[in-house]
Design an enzyme around this catalytic site. Structure first.
Site, short mmCIF file in Angstrom:
data_model
loop_
_atom_site.label_atom_id
_atom_site.label_comp_id
_atom_site.label_asym_id
_atom_site.label_seq_id
_atom_site.Cartn_x
_atom_site.Cartn_y
_atom_site.Cartn_z
N GLU A 32 -33.96 15.04 -4.85
CA GLU A 32 -34.98 14.35 -5.66
C GLU A 32 -36.10 13.78 -4.77
O GLU A 32 -35.99 13.77 -3.55
CB GLU A 32 -34.33 13.24 -6.49
CG GLU A 32 -33.55 12.25 -5.65
CD GLU A 32 -33.97 10.84 -5.88
OE1 GLU A 32 -35.17 10.59 -6.10
OE2 GLU A 32 -33.09 9.96 -5.82
N LYS A 171 -26.23 2.59 -7.45
CA LYS A 171 -26.86 1.68 -6.49
C LYS A 171 -26.28 0.27 -6.64
O LYS A 171 -26.09 -0.21 -7.76
CB LYS A 171 -28.37 1.67 -6.70
CG LYS A 171 -29.04 2.86 -6.02
CD LYS A 171 -30.53 2.68 -5.90
CE LYS A 171 -31.25 3.09 -7.16
NZ LYS A 171 -31.33 4.54 -7.38
N1 PSU Z 1 -31.32 6.73 -4.45
C1 PSU Z 1 -31.86 6.03 -3.41
N2 PSU Z 1 -33.12 5.51 -3.58
C2 PSU Z 1 -33.83 5.66 -4.75
C3 PSU Z 1 -33.24 6.40 -5.84
C4 PSU Z 1 -31.99 6.90 -5.63
O1 PSU Z 1 -31.23 5.88 -2.37
O2 PSU Z 1 -34.97 5.16 -4.85
C5 PSU Z 1 -34.03 6.59 -7.13
C6 PSU Z 1 -33.53 7.81 -7.94
O3 PSU Z 1 -34.65 8.65 -8.18
C7 PSU Z 1 -33.00 7.24 -9.23
C8 PSU Z 1 -33.90 6.05 -9.39
O4 PSU Z 1 -33.06 8.14 -10.29
O5 PSU Z 1 -33.92 5.50 -8.06
C9 PSU Z 1 -33.40 5.08 -10.45
O6 PSU Z 1 -34.49 4.39 -10.98
P1 PSU Z 1 -34.32 3.54 -12.35
O7 PSU Z 1 -33.29 2.51 -12.01
O8 PSU Z 1 -35.66 2.95 -12.61
O9 PSU Z 1 -33.88 4.52 -13.40
#
Ligand code: PSU
Ligand code: MN
Length: 325
Positions: A32, A171
């Site tokens: 990604e 996360k």
């Molecule tokens: N993993 C990481 N750093 C990131 C992400 C994933 O180590 O920044 C990103 C991914 O693209 C994931 C997003 O889909 O964070 C999630 O964002 P949100 O919580 O706004 O859905």
């Protein structure tokens, strides 16, 4: 209305190396791009993006970093495109998830794809394995205020797109137990490799058991294959602990996460800005140690995803040989 001009399939621009590998049935791993544009700062972001692609290659698979540019879904970026995305002015790159993909496509220019948007493009291209850092999930709320409705579209995408997503756990900035509950409700298997505990993103453990655990990557590949063969339509979340030499101690990670979430509440950060804001705040709180963990786990996940993609192709070859008898 059937899928016609302008559908996802129609907007795919698959890099030649990726197209050749897919046509030949060789292993491909999607990567990604939101972690490049929003998750990490330059030059760490470029180093990680390049190292992740290299790690996939070392595992014997072809990397396909996904992003949006001028109305097309790029599946596989060349070096110049990776550089452009990593060095683009902060704020000029949109963060594209399922709910914002059409806006990102209509607007033109660069957009980075989150887990959900990357899965959409990668699945349309025929890719089955995808590596990220940590998936999004249910955000935290202040004590006593009930569960958050800020739930990442990553979770629904996992429920509806048959793909193995390799991560270091949800996360740690999130409400991880509630994230597991949503994944369970939505029918997404979650499996840890090599340990009973759910990997905790910055830390080796999230402090709770993983719903499923397998001893090693071979067993993980067999489980993924079984899941795909059943045809349930959902993805499977494969969780790999952050490398031990850069992992944050659980207590330090917890303190940083709690501090950052409290700060975000005070600062009034919400919506798609919240995750990047928390990651940056934790980098400050930990004096950069969270960034070391984050970069290492992303590259490690890419390597493991490469090996899983190779194992899945080997399995398919054996299965075909069996058909011929
Ligand atoms: N993993 C990481 N750093 C990131 C992400 C994933 O180590 O920044 C990103 C991914 O693209 C994931 C997003 O889909 O964070 C999630 O964002 P949100 O919580 O706004 O859905
Ligand atoms: Mn959100």
């Amino acid at each position: 209305m059937s899928a016609g001009a302008g559908s996802v399939a129609d907007r795919l621009a698959v890099h030649r190396d990726v197209a050749v590998a897919l046509a030949a049935g060789r292993p491909v791993v999607a990567l990604e791009s939101t972690l490049i544009s929003h998750g990490l700062a330059y030059p760490d972001n470029l180093a990680v993006a390049s190292a992740s692609e290299a790690a996939v290659r070392e595992s014997g698979a072809v990397p396909a970093t996904v992003a949006v540019f001028d109305g097309q879904l790029l599946v596989g970026l060349d070096e110049d495109q990776l550089l452009a995305l990593a060095t683009a002015e902060r704020g000029s790159v949109m963060k594209a998830a399922r709910p914002s993909l059409s806006a990102a496509i209509a607007r033109g220019g660069w957009a980075a794809t989150t887990v959900s948007a990357t899965m959409i493009a990668a699945h349309a291209a025929g890719i089955r394995v995808f590596a990220t850092g940590g998936i999004g999930g249910v955000h935290r709320t202040p004590p006593g205020s009930g569960p958050s409705l800020d739930i990442s579209s990553d979770l629904d995408e996992l429920a509806r797109t048959p793909m193995a997503v390799v991560c270091a756990g949800p996360k740690a900035i999130l409400d991880v137990p509630n994230t597991l509950e949503v994944l369970e409700t939505r029918g997404v298997p979650v499996v840890a490799i090599g340990q009973a505990d759910l990997p905790g993103f910055y830390a080796r453990s999230a402090g709770i058991p993983a719903p499923h655990s397998v001893a090693d990557e071979d067993a993980a590949a067999a489980l993924i294959q079984t899941h795909f063969d059943l045809g349930l339509g959902s993805g499977i979340l494969v969780c790999v602990p952050v490398p031990a030499d850069v992992a944050l101690p659980e207590a330090e990670a917890r303190a940083a996460v709690e501090g950052a979430n409290a700060d975000a509440e005070v600062a009034g950060i919400h919506g798609p800005d919240l995750t990047p804001w928390l990651l940056a705040r934790i980098a400050t709180i930990t004096g950069g140690r969270s960034v070391r963990a984050n970069t290492a786990l992303i590259v490690n996940n890419a390597r493991v995803a490469g090996r899983l993609a190779v194992a899945l192709v080997a399995h398919a070859l054996v299965a075909h040989a069996g058909d011929g008898r």
